[in-house]
Design an enzyme around this catalytic site. Structure first.
Site, PDB file in Angstrom:
ATOM      1  CE1 TYR A 260       1.180  33.475   3.487  1.00 30.72           C
ATOM      2  CE2 TYR A 260      -0.097  35.101   2.277  1.00 30.72           C
ATOM      3  CZ  TYR A 260       1.101  34.474   2.534  1.00 30.72           C
ATOM      4  OH  TYR A 260       2.227  34.840   1.838  1.00 30.72           O
TER       5      TYR A 260
ATOM      6  CE1 TYR B 280      -0.418  38.688  -0.241  1.00 37.89           C
ATOM      7  CE2 TYR B 280       0.407  36.548  -0.938  1.00 37.89           C
ATOM      8  CZ  TYR B 280       0.547  37.709  -0.189  1.00 37.89           C
ATOM      9  OH  TYR B 280       1.651  37.889   0.593  1.00 37.89           O
TER      10      TYR B 280
ATOM     11  NE  ARG C  65       4.764  40.413  -2.407  1.00 39.54           N
ATOM     12  CZ  ARG C  65       5.520  39.698  -1.562  1.00 39.54           C
ATOM     13  NH1 ARG C  65       5.137  39.524  -0.328  1.00 39.54           N
ATOM     14  NH2 ARG C  65       6.636  39.161  -1.956  1.00 39.54           N
TER      15      ARG C  65
ATOM     16  CG  HIS D 267       5.618  35.216  -1.807  1.00 44.57           C
ATOM     17  ND1 HIS D 267       4.525  35.886  -2.335  1.00 44.57           N
ATOM     18  CD2 HIS D 267       5.517  35.363  -0.465  1.00 44.57           C
ATOM     19  CE1 HIS D 267       3.814  36.424  -1.357  1.00 44.57           C
ATOM     20  NE2 HIS D 267       4.392  36.110  -0.201  1.00 44.57           N
TER      21      HIS D 267
ATOM     22  CG  HIS E 124       6.416  34.059   3.783  1.00 44.24           C
ATOM     23  ND1 HIS E 124       6.710  35.394   3.897  1.00 44.24           N
ATOM     24  CD2 HIS E 124       5.223  33.996   3.140  1.00 44.24           C
ATOM     25  CE1 HIS E 124       5.744  36.108   3.360  1.00 44.24           C
ATOM     26  NE2 HIS E 124       4.824  35.277   2.884  1.00 44.24           N
TER      27      HIS E 124
END
Length: 190
Positions: free
Chosen positions: A76, A115, A123, A126, A128
């Site tokens: 991120y 990640y 995870r 995906h 959000h």
């Protein structure tokens, strides 16, 4: 309206830990070509499209969507992300858009990478979503179909209907250059 015409509300998911802070989300629906960047984002280009609906299948017009995700490497653009994966200088990873008069939204982006979320947890890819309708707010996540990590993801498997969080492939007839996924989001009242 028949009871069988009603849908389940899209399940809630956690907000963070990487909710975008300190930067303004892009207002364009194409995150693969960010204004002011010298090149295109790295990774597999995808399009995510869907409708914001209420339980009666009526469109939610003008819903505000804040959408954020990791880059193709699973990192991120957030100061608290300690993942050693590289940042992509051509990918902001956050957008703020609205659904149209039919409740439709669309973004073009890259498929995010998986990640590490802890010593024994990876995870799956995906995206959000924070959706603010006329009467309610929903924070959720969209997962990708066919991902092996989906079956062991603690957050995805914690909901009653995990299939409601997995996007479905859409027709490629009009966009053969990249994969298109459909992800409808259902609010209770809209």
């Amino acid at each position: 309206m028949r009871k069988s015409d009603r849908r389940h509300r899209t399940p809630d998911q956690i907000l963070g830990p990487y909710f975008p802070t300190g930067r303004r989300p892009a207002t364009q629906d194409d995150l693969t070509a960010t204004k002011g960047a010298d090149g295109l984002a790295q990774g597999e280009f995808i399009e995510v499209t869907g409708r914001i609906l209420n339980l009666d299948r009526k469109p939610v017009r003008g819903a505000k969507l804040t959408v954020w995700q990791a880059n193709t490497f699973g990192r991120y653009a957030h100061c608290n992300d300690s993942n050693p994966a590289p940042l992509d200088p051509n990918f902001v990873g956050c957008v703020c858009i609205r659904s149209n008069g039919d409740g439709v939204y669309r973004i073009k982006t890259v498929k995010p990478g998986a990640y590490p979320a802890g010593p024994d947890w990876i995870r799956p890819p995906h995206i959000h979503f924070e959706v603010q309708g006329q009467f309610e707010r929903l924070v959720t996540q969209m997962y990708f179909p066919g991902e092996p990590l989906n079956a062991c993801d603690r957050l995805l498997m914690s909901v009653l209907y995990p299939d409601l969080l997995i996007a479905t492939p859409a027709s490629l007839e009009d966009r053969p250059e990249h994969r298109v996924l459909n992800f409808d989001i259902v609010l209770t009242r809209g």
